[in-house]
Design a protein around this motif. Structure first.
Motif, short mmCIF file in Angstrom:
data_model
loop_
_atom_site.label_atom_id
_atom_site.label_comp_id
_atom_site.label_asym_id
_atom_site.label_seq_id
_atom_site.Cartn_x
_atom_site.Cartn_y
_atom_site.Cartn_z
N TRP A 146 0.85 -1.20 0.00
CA TRP A 146 0.00 0.00 0.00
C TRP A 146 0.88 1.25 0.00
N LEU A 147 1.93 1.24 0.83
CA LEU A 147 2.87 2.37 0.85
C LEU A 147 3.51 2.57 -0.51
N ARG A 148 3.91 1.49 -1.17
CA ARG A 148 4.53 1.58 -2.49
C ARG A 148 3.60 2.32 -3.45
N ALA A 149 2.29 2.02 -3.40
CA ALA A 149 1.33 2.61 -4.33
C ALA A 149 0.87 4.02 -3.93
N ASN A 150 0.95 4.36 -2.64
CA ASN A 150 0.31 5.59 -2.17
C ASN A 150 1.23 6.63 -1.53
N ARG A 151 2.48 6.29 -1.28
CA ARG A 151 3.41 7.24 -0.66
C ARG A 151 4.74 7.18 -1.39
N GLN A 152 5.48 8.23 -1.31
CA GLN A 152 6.82 8.25 -1.90
C GLN A 152 7.77 7.63 -0.88
N ILE A 153 8.07 6.37 -1.06
CA ILE A 153 8.94 5.66 -0.12
C ILE A 153 9.97 4.87 -0.92
N PRO A 154 11.23 5.03 -0.60
CA PRO A 154 12.27 4.34 -1.38
C PRO A 154 12.39 2.85 -1.03
N ASP A 155 12.92 2.12 -1.98
CA ASP A 155 13.24 0.71 -1.76
C ASP A 155 14.64 0.60 -1.18
N ALA A 156 14.81 -0.32 -0.29
CA ALA A 156 16.13 -0.63 0.25
C ALA A 156 16.79 -1.64 -0.68
N VAL A 157 18.06 -1.82 -0.53
CA VAL A 157 18.76 -2.88 -1.24
C VAL A 157 18.25 -4.19 -0.66
N PRO A 158 17.69 -5.09 -1.48
CA PRO A 158 17.11 -6.34 -0.94
C PRO A 158 18.12 -7.18 -0.19
N ILE A 159 17.64 -7.79 0.89
CA ILE A 159 18.42 -8.76 1.65
C ILE A 159 18.23 -10.11 0.96
N SER A 160 19.25 -10.93 0.97
CA SER A 160 19.16 -12.24 0.35
C SER A 160 17.97 -13.02 0.91
N LEU A 161 17.21 -13.66 0.04
CA LEU A 161 16.07 -14.46 0.48
C LEU A 161 16.47 -15.63 1.36
N SER A 162 17.75 -15.99 1.37
CA SER A 162 18.19 -17.10 2.19
C SER A 162 18.31 -16.73 3.66
N ARG A 163 18.21 -15.43 3.98
CA ARG A 163 18.35 -14.99 5.38
C ARG A 163 16.97 -14.79 6.00
N THR A 164 16.13 -15.81 6.06
CA THR A 164 14.78 -15.65 6.59
C THR A 164 14.57 -16.33 7.94
N ASN A 165 15.61 -16.84 8.56
CA ASN A 165 15.42 -17.54 9.82
C ASN A 165 15.80 -16.73 11.04
N GLU A 166 15.92 -15.44 10.91
CA GLU A 166 16.29 -14.61 12.05
C GLU A 166 15.07 -14.38 12.94
N ALA A 167 15.29 -13.92 14.16
CA ALA A 167 14.24 -13.80 15.17
C ALA A 167 13.07 -12.93 14.73
N GLU A 168 13.32 -11.89 13.98
CA GLU A 168 12.23 -11.00 13.61
C GLU A 168 11.44 -11.54 12.42
N GLN A 169 11.85 -12.61 11.86
CA GLN A 169 11.19 -13.21 10.70
C GLN A 169 10.56 -14.53 11.21
N LEU A 170 9.45 -14.43 11.92
CA LEU A 170 8.88 -15.57 12.59
C LEU A 170 7.90 -16.31 11.73
N THR A 171 7.90 -17.61 11.85
CA THR A 171 6.95 -18.46 11.17
C THR A 171 6.28 -19.32 12.23
N PHE A 172 4.95 -19.27 12.25
CA PHE A 172 4.20 -20.09 13.17
C PHE A 172 3.35 -21.04 12.36
N GLU A 173 3.47 -22.30 12.59
CA GLU A 173 2.70 -23.30 11.84
C GLU A 173 1.55 -23.79 12.68
#
Length: 173
Positions: A146-173
């Motif tokens: 929504w921000l991308r479509a409605n506000r002027q907000i820059p993109d960051a340099v993407p983090i590798s998709l392989s780094r998804t197991n950190e504490a702030e990236q939680l998955t609950f099954e």
């Protein structure tokens, strides 16, 4: 409503009426739409919230305001429909009071207003990550689109998709 807010600051008062495992607030400056959860907001201010406190009040400086703020809380036990979310932005002189999407987290805002109208429909149908349940159901990711479509907000340099197991990236099954 007077939350003791200086007219040059946003004041947010949070009341927990349920138990939460995670509680955070992010001032969004850049997006990384290859990520979900907090990492979607690649460059953000993260004021400290105390998960143990039932009531807390923060004063957020108005100078160099982020594009938007986002409050997120995940309940104990985890239950997706009970996740609390509130997006808001700087709005001098405005006040708001209500729930952060669910009744378990009450919020009062001074010098800010909620941002409404975003959701899964905010994500373009042709976006490949929309097929990923972890991305599609992530309300942070939905709001980022929504921000991308409605506000002027820059993109960051993407983090590798392989780094998804950190504490702030939680998955609950």
């Amino acid at each position: 409503m007077n939350l003791g807010a200086d007219p040059e600051q946003i004041c947010i008062e949070i009341e927990k009426r349920a138990s939460y495992r995670i509680l955070w607030l992010a001032g969004i400056r850049q997006l990384d739409l290859t990520q979900h959860c907090l990492k979607t907001f690649a460059d953000c201010d993260k004021p400290r919230l105390d998960i143990r406190r039932r009531h807390q009040r923060l004063h957020l400086p108005a100078g160099a305001q982020p594009v938007a703020w986002y409050l997120c809380a995940l309940p104990i036990p985890w239950d997706w429909p009970r996740n609390a979310h509130l997006a808001f932005e700087w709005a001098p002189g405005e006040t708001w009071e209500g729930d952060a999407l669910v009744p378990g987290l009450g919020v009062k805002l001074a010098n800010a207003r909620p941002i409404l109208g975003w959701g899964e429909h905010s994500v373009p149908r042709e976006e490949p990550l929309r097929r990923s349940r972890l991305h599609r159901t992530c309300r942070n990711w939905q709001f980022a689109w929504w921000l991308r479509a409605n506000r002027q907000i820059p993109d960051a340099v993407p983090i590798s998709l392989s780094r998804t197991n950190e504490a702030e990236q939680l998955t609950f099954e």
